[in-house]
Structures are given as structure tokens and as C-alpha cells.
Design an enzyme around this catalytic site. Structure first.
Site, PDB file in Angstrom:
ATOM      1  N   GLU A 116       0.828  -1.217   0.000  1.00  0.00           N
ATOM      2  CA  GLU A 116       0.000   0.000   0.000  1.00  0.00           C
ATOM      3  C   GLU A 116       0.862   1.268   0.000  1.00  0.00           C
ATOM      4  O   GLU A 116       0.407   2.345   0.383  1.00  0.00           O
ATOM      5  CB  GLU A 116      -0.947   0.009   1.209  1.00  0.00           C
ATOM      6  CG  GLU A 116      -1.875  -1.186   1.302  1.00  0.00           C
ATOM      7  CD  GLU A 116      -2.895  -1.282   0.162  1.00  0.00           C
ATOM      8  OE1 GLU A 116      -2.910  -0.395  -0.703  1.00  0.00           O
ATOM      9  OE2 GLU A 116      -3.657  -2.264   0.136  1.00  0.00           O
ATOM     10  N   HIS A 139      -2.681   2.218   8.436  1.00  0.00           N
ATOM     11  CA  HIS A 139      -3.792   1.439   7.871  1.00  0.00           C
ATOM     12  C   HIS A 139      -3.951   0.155   8.666  1.00  0.00           C
ATOM     13  O   HIS A 139      -2.952  -0.471   9.049  1.00  0.00           O
ATOM     14  CB  HIS A 139      -3.494   1.119   6.397  1.00  0.00           C
ATOM     15  CG  HIS A 139      -4.386   0.081   5.812  1.00  0.00           C
ATOM     16  ND1 HIS A 139      -5.744   0.252   5.659  1.00  0.00           N
ATOM     17  CD2 HIS A 139      -4.130  -1.178   5.340  1.00  0.00           C
ATOM     18  CE1 HIS A 139      -6.273  -0.832   5.113  1.00  0.00           C
ATOM     19  NE2 HIS A 139      -5.314  -1.711   4.909  1.00  0.00           N
ATOM     20  N   HIS A 141      -7.263  -3.116   9.918  1.00  0.00           N
ATOM     21  CA  HIS A 141      -8.532  -3.786   9.619  1.00  0.00           C
ATOM     22  C   HIS A 141      -9.366  -3.982  10.886  1.00  0.00           C
ATOM     23  O   HIS A 141      -9.618  -5.126  11.287  1.00  0.00           O
ATOM     24  CB  HIS A 141      -8.262  -5.152   8.981  1.00  0.00           C
ATOM     25  CG  HIS A 141      -7.392  -5.142   7.757  1.00  0.00           C
ATOM     26  ND1 HIS A 141      -6.715  -6.254   7.299  1.00  0.00           N
ATOM     27  CD2 HIS A 141      -7.099  -4.150   6.873  1.00  0.00           C
ATOM     28  CE1 HIS A 141      -6.046  -5.960   6.186  1.00  0.00           C
ATOM     29  NE2 HIS A 141      -6.248  -4.679   5.921  1.00  0.00           N
ATOM     30  N   GLU A 169     -17.858  11.703  22.852  1.00  0.00           N
ATOM     31  CA  GLU A 169     -16.622  12.433  22.555  1.00  0.00           C
ATOM     32  C   GLU A 169     -16.104  12.273  21.120  1.00  0.00           C
ATOM     33  O   GLU A 169     -15.116  12.894  20.747  1.00  0.00           O
ATOM     34  CB  GLU A 169     -15.548  12.073  23.582  1.00  0.00           C
ATOM     35  CG  GLU A 169     -15.946  12.616  24.951  1.00  0.00           C
ATOM     36  CD  GLU A 169     -14.924  12.397  26.033  1.00  0.00           C
ATOM     37  OE1 GLU A 169     -14.122  11.455  25.923  1.00  0.00           O
ATOM     38  OE2 GLU A 169     -14.947  13.168  27.007  1.00  0.00           O
ATOM     39  N   HIS A 210     -12.926  -3.394   3.800  1.00  0.00           N
ATOM     40  CA  HIS A 210     -11.488  -3.653   3.901  1.00  0.00           C
ATOM     41  C   HIS A 210     -10.899  -3.151   5.227  1.00  0.00           C
ATOM     42  O   HIS A 210     -10.316  -3.936   5.973  1.00  0.00           O
ATOM     43  CB  HIS A 210     -10.750  -3.021   2.700  1.00  0.00           C
ATOM     44  CG  HIS A 210      -9.278  -3.278   2.684  1.00  0.00           C
ATOM     45  ND1 HIS A 210      -8.579  -3.603   1.556  1.00  0.00           N
ATOM     46  CD2 HIS A 210      -8.368  -3.248   3.682  1.00  0.00           C
ATOM     47  CE1 HIS A 210      -7.309  -3.792   1.848  1.00  0.00           C
ATOM     48  NE2 HIS A 210      -7.154  -3.570   3.140  1.00  0.00           N
TER      49      HIS A 210
HETATM   50  O1  2HA Z   1      -0.563  -5.083   3.660  1.00  0.00           O
HETATM   51  O2  2HA Z   1      -3.507  -4.466   4.719  1.00  0.00           O
HETATM   52  O3  2HA Z   1      -4.246  -3.495   2.380  1.00  0.00           O
HETATM   53  C1  2HA Z   1      -1.739  -5.738   3.920  1.00  0.00           C
HETATM   54  C2  2HA Z   1      -2.877  -4.833   3.757  1.00  0.00           C
HETATM   55  C3  2HA Z   1      -3.200  -4.390   2.401  1.00  0.00           C
HETATM   56 ZN    ZN Z   2      -5.436  -3.683   4.273  1.00  0.00          ZN
END
Ligand code: 2HA
Ligand code: ZN
Length: 270
Positions: A116, A139, A141, A169, A210
Site C-alpha cells: 500500500e 492502515h 482492519h 466524545e 477492507h
Molecule cells: O498489507 O492491509 O491493504 C496488507 C494490507 C493491504
Molecule cells: Zn489492508
């Protein structure tokens, strides 16, 4: 020269990655972080002229030319970073208008930066254009935010209003709201460009089905943004199937704005 393993940026990066893993946000190789570092900080630990290898990026980001980033590696597991930071992380300098990355430290097993990387670098450039203090792109999940994108309207205003209503909040932590992207193919320049565009108006960008992107001036701020949005999404997933008896009204959210000196995104409160 000091030992990079004691560098505050490396110690804090490893701690945050481990914490994210322990929150369940980064299964397997899920998630990635990039941290814009000052050359002076890097030079205390590394010879900045000693380039280990060059790694082409596949995109352009002229605004980032000459900048240094500590970044997670592609295919690497957050679970393992604490045991071998030098294999799982890399410290790079962006050159040639963004087209090349010079590896200065890390990726010892021959690896390279996260898949990414385009979304990270384009997001850094976008955030810096509206906030010169921005240093982090993160980033991951988180389960409840992800779950919410299966059952909630994906309109950014509607999604944000629900999050603001789930914990008092939230509006103080992210008054600019969250921007939501529809499902897109990950790892591409296209999702990178779309994410960067959304990053100009908010520090949180949801990738439907995602995960989420966060940005901020340091790891604490960025982690805290995601943590707060994820908590709100968790409340939503606990109550969405139940009859709603109470909520936080727009009038009450306006009182929060006044009390805490924040301004909600224009037009997102009634
Ligand atoms: O690198 O989360 O979006 C693994 C991820 C890709
Ligand atoms: Zn990801």
C-alpha cells in the site's frame, strides 16, 4: 553513532505495531504504517549517504522528494515485528520525484515496503498540503468499522453522523468526520489517489469491506483516531439490530462543539 534499535522512532513504532496487533486490527500481514522522519533524527543513527539498495516505487510524488520514512514491509506480520524489527521494517529516502526509494536500513531479508506504499505516500503528500505537522499514515482492519460498511449507508456524512451519535466524545476527536470510499482494488495507484483526495478533508478514510486509513502528527494521535472510530463502530454493531430508544441529538452535538471549542464539518450537523 547511536544504535538505531534505541531510537525513539523505532521503539515507538514497534510498540504501536504490537499494540495494534493485540487489538486484533492486523491479522496475518494486514495493516501498514509509514512515519515521516526528520533527516536530523535519522542522521543520529544512520549514515544517510550509505544506501543499501534502490527500490522503484511505480508512481510519482514530487512533494516527498528527499523525505525519510520508516515503513512496514510487504507481506510482513505485525505479530512478528517486535521480534525482528530490522527484517519487518525499513527506513527509506524518497528520490527522483517519488519514483525511487533508497533503502538506508531494514528489510534485511530482501523485502520491500508495504504493497500500500502508493496510498501511504500520496496520503502523506495530501495531508502535508493541508497540515504541515502531519507525520503518520496508518492502515489496519478493525472488525467493527469493517462490519459497519456491510450494513450502513456508505455516504460519508451519514456514516460520520452515526459514529458521532455512538459516543459523546467522537465529535471532539474527529470533528471533520470520516470519509468513506466504496470497495476498490487495494494496493493500486488508483486507490492511493482516491485515498489521498479524501485525506485533504479528513484524517480518517474508511475503505469499505477492507479497513481504515488514519493520519496524524504522531502515532498516539493517529492510533487514538482509529481507536475512537472503532469504539463508536463497536457500539453501533451492538445496537443496530435493536429498537433505538435514545440517541445524541444534533442540538447536543452543537453543545459539545461549544464546550470543547471544535467545529463539526460544515453542513454535517443539522
Ligand atoms: O498489507 O492491509 O491493504 C496488507 C494490507 C493491504
Ligand atoms: Zn489492508
Amino acid at each position: 553513532m547511536k544504535d538505531i534499535m534505541n531510537a525513539p522512532f523505532l521503539v515507538e513504532m514497534v510498540r504501536t505495531i504490537t499494540n495494534m496487533y493485540n487489538h486484533g486490527w492486523d491479522e496475518r500481514n494486514g495493516g501498514n504504517i509509514s512515519w515521516l522522519l526528520d533527516e536530523a533524527d535519522v542522521a543520529r543513527y544512520l549514515d544517510v549517504n550509505a544506501v543499501t539498495r534502490d527500490i522503484p516505487t511505480g508512481f510519482e510524488a514530487p512533494a516527498l522528494d528527499g523525505k525519510y520514512f520508516l515503513v512496514t514491509g510487504t507481506g510482513k506480520y505485525f505479530k512478528n515485528v517486535q521480534y525482528d524489527p530490522a527484517d519487518n521494517l525499513g527506513l527509506i529516502r524518497v528520490t527522483d520525484g517519488g519514483k525511487n526509494a533508497q533503502l538506508l536500513w531494514g528489510f534485511t531479508g530482501g523485502g520491500k515496503f508495504t504493497s500500500e506504499f502508493p496510498a501511504h505516500m500520496m496520503s502523506h503528500a495530501a495531508r502535508l498540503s493541508v497540515d504541515p505537522a502531519n507525520r503518520i499514515v496508518m492502515h489496519c482492519h478493525p472488525a467493527n468499522l469493517l462490519a459497519m460498511t456491510y450494513v450502513h449507508d456508505l455516504d460519508s456524512r451519514a456514516f460520520t453522523r452515526t459514529l458521532w451519535q455512538m459516543c459523546t466524545e467522537c465529535i471532539v476527536v474527529f470533528p471533520e468526520g470520516v470519509n468513506v470510499l466504496p470497495w476498490m482494488l487495494c494496493g493500486t495507484n488508483e486507490i492511493g489517489e482516491a485515498t489521498a483526495e479524501e485525506m485533504k478533508t479528513a484524517r480518517l478514510v474508511v475503505w469499505s469491506q477492507h479497513g481504515i486509513y488514519g493520519a496524524g502528527k504522531d502515532l498516539d494521535e493517529t492510533f487514538g483516531l482509529i481507536e475512537t472510530a472503532e469504539k463508536a463502530a463497536e457500539i453501533y454493531m451492538k445496537i443496530a439490530h435493536l429498537p433505538l430508544v435514545n440517541t445524541i441529538t444534533d442540538a447536543q452535538l452543537h453543545r459539545m462543539e461549544e464546550r470543547f471549542g471544535v467545529k463539526a464539518r460544515e453542513g454535517w450537523l443539522d
